[in-house]
Design a protein around this motif. Structure first.
Motif, PDB file in Angstrom:
ATOM      1  N   ARG A   1       0.827  -1.206   0.000  1.00  0.00           N
ATOM      2  CA  ARG A   1       0.000   0.000   0.000  1.00  0.00           C
ATOM      3  C   ARG A   1       0.860   1.254   0.000  1.00  0.00           C
ATOM      4  O   ARG A   1       0.537   2.253  -0.648  1.00  0.00           O
ATOM      5  CB  ARG A   1      -0.943   0.009   1.213  1.00  0.00           C
TER       6      ARG A   1
ATOM      7  N   MET B   1       2.206   1.752  -3.482  1.00  0.00           N
ATOM      8  CA  MET B   1       1.119   2.193  -4.354  1.00  0.00           C
ATOM      9  C   MET B   1       0.749   3.657  -4.089  1.00  0.00           C
ATOM     10  O   MET B   1       0.307   4.367  -4.995  1.00  0.00           O
ATOM     11  CB  MET B   1      -0.103   1.301  -4.164  1.00  0.00           C
ATOM     12  N   SER B   2       0.925   4.119  -2.859  1.00  0.00           N
ATOM     13  CA  SER B   2       0.628   5.512  -2.545  1.00  0.00           C
ATOM     14  C   SER B   2       1.571   6.462  -3.276  1.00  0.00           C
ATOM     15  O   SER B   2       1.228   7.611  -3.541  1.00  0.00           O
ATOM     16  CB  SER B   2       0.740   5.756  -1.033  1.00  0.00           C
TER      17      SER B   2
ATOM     18  N   VAL C   1      -5.979  -3.769  -4.817  1.00  0.00           N
ATOM     19  CA  VAL C   1      -5.464  -2.449  -4.462  1.00  0.00           C
ATOM     20  C   VAL C   1      -5.598  -1.569  -5.697  1.00  0.00           C
ATOM     21  O   VAL C   1      -5.123  -1.929  -6.771  1.00  0.00           O
ATOM     22  CB  VAL C   1      -3.985  -2.495  -4.009  1.00  0.00           C
ATOM     23  N   LEU C   2      -6.239  -0.429  -5.544  1.00  0.00           N
ATOM     24  CA  LEU C   2      -6.526   0.473  -6.658  1.00  0.00           C
ATOM     25  C   LEU C   2      -5.952   1.850  -6.334  1.00  0.00           C
ATOM     26  O   LEU C   2      -6.170   2.375  -5.249  1.00  0.00           O
ATOM     27  CB  LEU C   2      -8.045   0.549  -6.846  1.00  0.00           C
ATOM     28  N   LYS C   3      -5.206   2.434  -7.289  1.00  0.00           N
ATOM     29  CA  LYS C   3      -4.616   3.768  -7.076  1.00  0.00           C
ATOM     30  C   LYS C   3      -4.861   4.638  -8.298  1.00  0.00           C
ATOM     31  O   LYS C   3      -4.476   4.282  -9.416  1.00  0.00           O
ATOM     32  CB  LYS C   3      -3.107   3.638  -6.825  1.00  0.00           C
TER      33      LYS C   3
ATOM     34  N   TYR D   1     -11.764   9.614  -5.098  1.00  0.00           N
ATOM     35  CA  TYR D   1     -10.320   9.427  -5.055  1.00  0.00           C
ATOM     36  C   TYR D   1      -9.675  10.174  -6.216  1.00  0.00           C
ATOM     37  O   TYR D   1     -10.193  10.167  -7.335  1.00  0.00           O
ATOM     38  CB  TYR D   1      -9.964   7.944  -5.163  1.00  0.00           C
TER      39      TYR D   1
ATOM     40  N   PRO E   1      -4.452   4.562  -1.724  1.00  0.00           N
ATOM     41  CA  PRO E   1      -5.133   3.514  -2.483  1.00  0.00           C
ATOM     42  C   PRO E   1      -6.455   3.097  -1.863  1.00  0.00           C
ATOM     43  O   PRO E   1      -6.653   3.223  -0.653  1.00  0.00           O
ATOM     44  CB  PRO E   1      -4.130   2.349  -2.472  1.00  0.00           C
ATOM     45  N   CYS E   2      -7.344   2.605  -2.709  1.00  0.00           N
ATOM     46  CA  CYS E   2      -8.569   1.944  -2.264  1.00  0.00           C
ATOM     47  C   CYS E   2      -8.257   0.451  -2.188  1.00  0.00           C
ATOM     48  O   CYS E   2      -7.717  -0.127  -3.138  1.00  0.00           O
ATOM     49  CB  CYS E   2      -9.698   2.209  -3.258  1.00  0.00           C
ATOM     50  N   VAL E   3      -8.569  -0.173  -1.058  1.00  0.00           N
ATOM     51  CA  VAL E   3      -8.188  -1.555  -0.799  1.00  0.00           C
ATOM     52  C   VAL E   3      -9.432  -2.412  -0.619  1.00  0.00           C
ATOM     53  O   VAL E   3     -10.381  -2.006   0.056  1.00  0.00           O
ATOM     54  CB  VAL E   3      -7.292  -1.642   0.454  1.00  0.00           C
TER      55      VAL E   3
ATOM     56  N   PHE F   1      -6.723   4.524 -13.388  1.00  0.00           N
ATOM     57  CA  PHE F   1      -6.215   4.013 -12.120  1.00  0.00           C
ATOM     58  C   PHE F   1      -5.439   2.715 -12.353  1.00  0.00           C
ATOM     59  O   PHE F   1      -5.749   1.935 -13.240  1.00  0.00           O
ATOM     60  CB  PHE F   1      -7.343   3.791 -11.102  1.00  0.00           C
TER      61      PHE F   1
ATOM     62  N   ASP G   1      -4.362  -0.949 -11.018  1.00  0.00           N
ATOM     63  CA  ASP G   1      -5.174  -1.940 -10.339  1.00  0.00           C
ATOM     64  C   ASP G   1      -4.391  -3.225 -10.145  1.00  0.00           C
ATOM     65  O   ASP G   1      -3.777  -3.733 -11.087  1.00  0.00           O
ATOM     66  CB  ASP G   1      -6.430  -2.212 -11.178  1.00  0.00           C
TER      67      ASP G   1
END
Length: 252
Positions: A45, A48-49, A117-119, A162, A168-170, A190, A192
């Protein structure tokens, strides 16, 4: 650079390596995550940030590039509302980039037994996350098999926006596992990660749902809403095309 040298590895390469370590031995559905998994997931995470569009050599699309309304059926001519850039895939995880045109959505769908995990790379997305309230008998194994038209009792956990500045969205097999992703105020993209990847032969097929308005909806003390979802076929206004990934090569 030697294959094992990470000092000069691209950020996307380091993310892929960390994903491989993190999801090599993920907790089974319903099991408590180990300390090792939680530590590795935290490292993933964190990486990914940090990632931005420039790290993937992505050029943000202009609104006029994605502003036309999508065609209403995949057999119609015209660009798809959503495209996907494949970066890499192993048995443990897949990694790529989704690009959404203005006004496009990835409809409400599930990730059976999967982590994610999505960023956001550029633009803005609105993500609505749901959980199933059903649990399989015995507390383990896969969730009940979805069937067309079947109703699922779920809870709307959160709805948030976002941007590239957001963390990130987890999602996990038990939390925020169903979600809808909407482009807000223009095109968006994003990165993924899904672990393990979708695999219909192994019970990980993607199913689509719609919320039944007014059907058993109630507010809980946590302001979360219980809803009924019905499985539907893939919405005709949604389909996903492909385009080349322009960023650094990933070697695993």
């Amino acid at each position: 650079m030697m294959p094992g040298d990470s000092s000069m590895a691209s950020l996307v390469q380091r993310i892929a390596r960390q994903a491989l370590v993190t999801f090599r031995n993920p907790p089974a559905v319903g099991d408590e995550a180990s300390k090792s998994f939680l530590e590795n997931h935290g490292k993933l995470r964190s990486l990914m940030s940090e990632v931005r569009a420039a790290d993937l050599k992505l050029v943000p699309r202009r609104a006029e590039d994605g502003g036309a309304p999508p065609a209403q059926h995949p057999y119609h001519r015209g660009a798809p509302p959503v495209t996907y850039m494949h970066i890499c895939e192993t048995d443990q995880f897949s990694m790529g980039v989704f690009l959404l045109k203005s006004g496009a959505s990835i409809p409400l769908h599930d990730h059976p037994g999967m982590h994610g995990v999505l960023k956001v790379m550029y633009g803005k997305v609105r993500i609505s996350c749901f959980d199933r309230l059903e649990r399989p008998a015995g507390g383990g194994g896969a969730l009940p098999r979805a069937e067309m038209g079947a109703l699922r009792r779920c809870v709307l956990r959160s709805t948030g926006e976002y941007t590239e500045e957001s963390g990130p969205c987890v999602l996990s097999p038990d939390r925020d596992n169903l979600h809808q992703i909407d482009a807000v105020d223009g095109p968006t993209a994003f990165m993924d990660i899904l672990a393990p990847p979708y695999d219909p032969d192994d019970g990980r097929d993607c199913h689509y749902y719609k919320v039944l308005p007014g059907e058993g909806v109630k507010d809980s003390e946590q302001t979360e809403k219980e809803v009924w979802l019905m499985e539907i076929s893939q919405p005709p206004e949604f389909w996903c095309g492909g385009e080349p990934y322009p960023g650094p090569e990933v070697c695993l």
